[in-house]
Design an enzyme around this catalytic site. Structure first.
Site, short mmCIF file in Angstrom:
data_model
loop_
_atom_site.label_atom_id
_atom_site.label_comp_id
_atom_site.label_asym_id
_atom_site.label_seq_id
_atom_site.Cartn_x
_atom_site.Cartn_y
_atom_site.Cartn_z
CB THR A 184 -11.58 3.71 -17.48
OG1 THR A 184 -11.19 3.76 -16.11
CG2 THR A 184 -11.11 4.99 -18.13
CG ASN A 185 -16.46 3.40 -13.57
OD1 ASN A 185 -17.54 3.93 -13.39
ND2 ASN A 185 -16.34 2.18 -14.08
CB CYS B 136 -13.50 -0.96 -11.64
SG CYS B 136 -12.02 -1.28 -12.60
CB THR B 137 -14.76 -0.82 -17.25
OG1 THR B 137 -13.37 -0.46 -17.26
CG2 THR B 137 -15.59 0.45 -17.34
CD GLU B 138 -10.54 -3.03 -16.04
OE1 GLU B 138 -10.03 -2.55 -17.07
OE2 GLU B 138 -10.88 -2.32 -15.07
CD GLN C 92 -5.23 5.07 -13.20
OE1 GLN C 92 -4.87 3.99 -12.71
NE2 GLN C 92 -6.30 5.17 -13.96
CG MET D 162 -8.45 3.85 -19.93
SD MET D 162 -7.43 5.26 -20.21
CE MET D 162 -8.67 6.33 -20.88
#
Length: 224
Positions: free
Chosen positions: A74-75, A188-190, A43, A1
């Site tokens: 996002t995961n 992880c999307t990053e 989180q 995100m």
């Protein structure tokens, strides 16, 4: 995100959509971009019900605006996917499903997972891979998990790409392969901003790319 992975989702979905449709076509998208600091605070506090409400309100707003399906880009926040699915009338395209399908197609039965500590340590991701796809998931040892997590939040989410962090990630992936992982989930999307197939001794599975491709397949199917 984070804005960094949001931008990558936008780029990949549009590139794939234009490649399939041709000409000047671009993907019809609605985006709710969060203040990532607010999400991270929830989180860190393990305030998952509040996080679900935050995402749920945004998702319902997108649905009301005309969205026909939802991506959580996002995961980690798929931890609250069941709540969102219960609140929505439109389908949620789950990131574990697009990843699991790719793993299954590649014949992977045991996979390593690099992700935030939340994703590596909570059961939601590993259980879905096992229950839906019959895939066993390995995660790094605790010190390595802490370092993988730190790099994501302290560096990658800030678009800070460092060669020394790449070397540490390479070492973690090599260790997972030595333990029997037949592939590595970049969960992880990053993470794909830092490492890719060339950095791993076994195949890597880029969850951002797989999720974006699932979105394009849905868009083209819906447009047919």
């Amino acid at each position: 995100m984070s804005w960094t992975s949001t931008a990558e989702y936008y780029r990949q979905i549009n590139a794939a959509y234009a490649g399939r449709r041709g000409g000047l076509h671009s993907a019809p998208l609605l985006i709710h971009s969060f203040d990532f600091a607010q999400v991270v605070a929830l989180q860190q506090a393990a305030a998952w019900d509040e996080a679900a409400e935050l995402l749920g309100n945004a998702a319902q707003g997108l649905q009301a605006a005309g969205a026909g399906a939802l991506l959580i880009a996002t995961n980690t926040m798929h931890l609250v996917a069941p709540q969102l699915e219960a609140w929505l009338e439109i389908p949620l395209l789950h990131i574990v499903d697009s990843t699991g399908a790719a793993l299954k197609a590649a014949g992977i039965e045991r996979v390593g997972l690099l992700a935030t500590a939340f994703t590596m340590e909570q059961p939601f991701y590993k259980e879905r891979l096992r229950e839906r796809f019959g895939i066993e998931t390995l995660v790094p040892e605790a010190p390595q998990r802490a370092e993988v997590h730190r790099v994501i939040f302290d560096e990658l989410c800030r678009n800070d790409i460092r060669a020394d962090s790449r070397e540490r990630y390479r070492a973690v992936m090599a260790d997972l392969a030595a333990q029997g992982a037949q592939g590595i989930i970049l969960g992880c999307t990053e993470i794909p901003l830092l490492v890719g197939p060339e950095d791993s001794p076994v195949p890597t599975f880029d969850t951002t790319a797989l999720h974006a491709q699932a979105a394009v397949e849905w868009l083209l199917g819906g447009a047919a």
